[in-house]
Scaffold this motif. Structure first.
Motif, mmCIF file in Angstrom:
data_model
loop_
_atom_site.group_PDB
_atom_site.id
_atom_site.type_symbol
_atom_site.label_atom_id
_atom_site.label_comp_id
_atom_site.label_asym_id
_atom_site.label_seq_id
_atom_site.Cartn_x
_atom_site.Cartn_y
_atom_site.Cartn_z
ATOM 1 N N GLY A 311 -37.570 52.300 44.672
ATOM 2 C CA GLY A 311 -38.699 51.465 44.349
ATOM 3 C C GLY A 311 -38.390 50.078 43.983
ATOM 4 N N ALA A 312 -38.603 49.973 42.638
ATOM 5 C CA ALA A 312 -38.397 48.669 41.843
ATOM 6 C C ALA A 312 -36.841 48.408 42.244
ATOM 7 N N THR A 313 -35.887 49.453 42.075
ATOM 8 C CA THR A 313 -34.400 49.285 42.305
ATOM 9 C C THR A 313 -33.862 50.189 43.429
ATOM 10 N N THR A 314 -32.809 49.919 43.789
ATOM 11 C CA THR A 314 -31.765 50.517 44.712
ATOM 12 C C THR A 314 -30.653 50.824 44.538
ATOM 13 N N LEU A 315 -30.021 52.108 44.602
ATOM 14 C CA LEU A 315 -28.612 52.338 44.216
ATOM 15 C C LEU A 315 -27.919 52.542 45.328
ATOM 16 N N LEU A 316 -26.840 51.689 45.577
ATOM 17 C CA LEU A 316 -25.862 52.096 46.870
ATOM 18 C C LEU A 316 -24.623 52.743 46.111
ATOM 19 N N TYR A 317 -24.055 53.705 46.953
ATOM 20 C CA TYR A 317 -22.911 54.321 46.630
ATOM 21 C C TYR A 317 -21.791 53.963 47.670
ATOM 22 N N VAL A 318 -20.582 53.413 47.265
ATOM 23 C CA VAL A 318 -19.669 52.929 48.077
ATOM 24 C C VAL A 318 -18.294 53.587 47.743
ATOM 25 N N ARG A 319 -17.506 53.797 48.642
ATOM 26 C CA ARG A 319 -16.192 54.292 48.200
ATOM 27 C C ARG A 319 -15.184 53.034 48.111
ATOM 28 N N PHE A 320 -14.434 52.923 46.847
ATOM 29 C CA PHE A 320 -13.778 51.893 46.402
ATOM 30 C C PHE A 320 -12.232 52.522 46.523
ATOM 31 N N LEU A 321 -11.384 51.789 46.923
ATOM 32 C CA LEU A 321 -10.046 52.013 47.144
ATOM 33 C C LEU A 321 -9.743 53.237 47.706
#
Length: 367
Positions: A311-321
């Motif tokens: 809603g007010a925020t969005t969480l993005l999960y990314v693979r790092f290194l």
């Protein structure tokens, strides 16, 4: 360590069958403060509350309330009232009878009992339910009765042991607001145990983070969030949890410190004189502090694994290194989807540096 205040604990310890559960705790709580104990299961927070209430005996140390040593004083004479996770109401008694029970045992005059019940029922909006039995009430109403039973005693100190954990999410939020309002109205000294970070961050004047029976850090909610002294506190306070990335120091000088992140990427930070070449540690950065950027301006590039729209925020999960999952928080909504490319940077000023022992490295110890 010498501490002084309305409630003081000096080198308090508790042993069970030869195992030390509470370890050398010294703490001072001022009159009128709302102090919250948080920590993982088994860290000793509920045991510490029971020691203060007198439901457990100290193995060593000193406990004082309002200037009087309470080590051997009976619970009923300590001037404290405790609200438990379970409501612990008498099912065969009405709300009024539950609230007045301890007052009658104390042999207070009937008129004073009636006045106290009336005042507390008005504060907690329980007046329509005084003649009802607990089974006819909702969970929130029953918890208000348990709180009212504590209030009518007019204790010096309120102790709450996860009082909202049995309620559903909506009711828990409502009761949290009621507790905060009640504390502002009464100004009562309150100790509160919870595993809920939202409760801790919103209710507390100060938070005590416990770990393995000892105090890890004490501070205001924002102090713990913005300036954690250890990696443990940084990871425990905040949702989502702080992102952690292992590093090795390439080199450090008066102008900058250069880190190798996860044995792959190079990262430049302000100088950290507490770090030495070849030393290992952990870089921490909160999800909201990671900045998305145009590809040509970004430090790193990755692929989105999961998108959580809140809603007010969005969480993005990314693979790092290739080996680490990062949480990135953005405001509002985003058109990004799983599989999209994302470019982002770590603002050095927003990063936390922890040494190989998990302690915060700050060039200026007063920061």
């Amino acid at each position: 360590m010498t501490v002084s205040g309305f409630l003081t604990l000096h080198s308090v310890c508790k042993d069970y069958h030869g195992t030390r559960i509470v370890k050398n705790i010294s703490l001072s709580v001022n009159q009128g403060e709302f102090v919250v104990f948080v920590g993982p299961s088994g860290c000793g927070k509920s045991t510490l509350l029971r020691l203060i209430a007198g439901l457990e005996t100290l193995s060593s140390g000193t406990l004082s309330i309002d200037g009087l040593v309470m080590n051997t004083v009976e619970p009923s004479r300590r001037g404290v009232a405790m609200v438990f996770q379970s409501y612990a109401l008498y099912p065969h008694m009405t709300v009024r009878q539950n609230m007045e029970f301890n007052l009658r045992i104390a042999k207070l005059p009937a008129r004073e009992i009636a006045e106290r019940i009336s005042d507390v029922a008005r504060i907690l909006r329980l007046e329509p339910y005084l003649n009802c039995k607990p089974a006819t009430l909702s969970g929130g109403q029953r918890q208000r009765v348990a709180i009212g039973r504590a209030l009518v005693r007019k204790p010096k100190l309120f102790l709450f042991d996860e009082p909202l954990s049995n309620l559903d999410a909506e009711l828990r939020n409502h009761m949290r607001i009621e507790l905060a309002t009640l504390h502002r109205k009464l100004g009562a000294t309150t100790l509160y145990v919870t595993h809920d970070q939202v409760e801790a961050m919103t209710l507390a004047d100060r938070i005590v983070v416990l770990r393995d029976g000892g105090i890890e850090q004490v501070g205001t909610p924002l102090e713990l969030y913005q300036k954690p002294r250890t990696r443990f506190v940084a990871g425990f306070i905040g949702s989502p949890a702080m992102n952690f990335i292992p590093f090795t120091v390439q080199k450090t000088d008066q102008s900058a410190t250069y880190l190798t992140l996860a044995d792959t990427a190079s990262f430049k930070t302000p100088p950290h004189p507490l770090l030495q070449d070849g030393q290992t540690g952990t870089l921490g950065i909160r999800a909201e502090d990671i900045r998305m950027a145009a590809p040509q301006d970004a430090m790193f590039h990755s692929t989105v694994m999961l998108v959580e729209h809140l809603g007010a925020t969005t969480l993005l999960y990314v693979r790092f290194l290739e080996s680490i999952t990062l949480a990135i928080q953005t405001t509002g909504t985003t058109p990004l989807q799983s599989g999209d490319c994302l470019s982002f940077s770590f603002p050095p000023a927003r990063c936390h540096i922890f040494d190989q022992h998990g302690l915060t490295c700050r060039p200026d110890p007063h920061q």
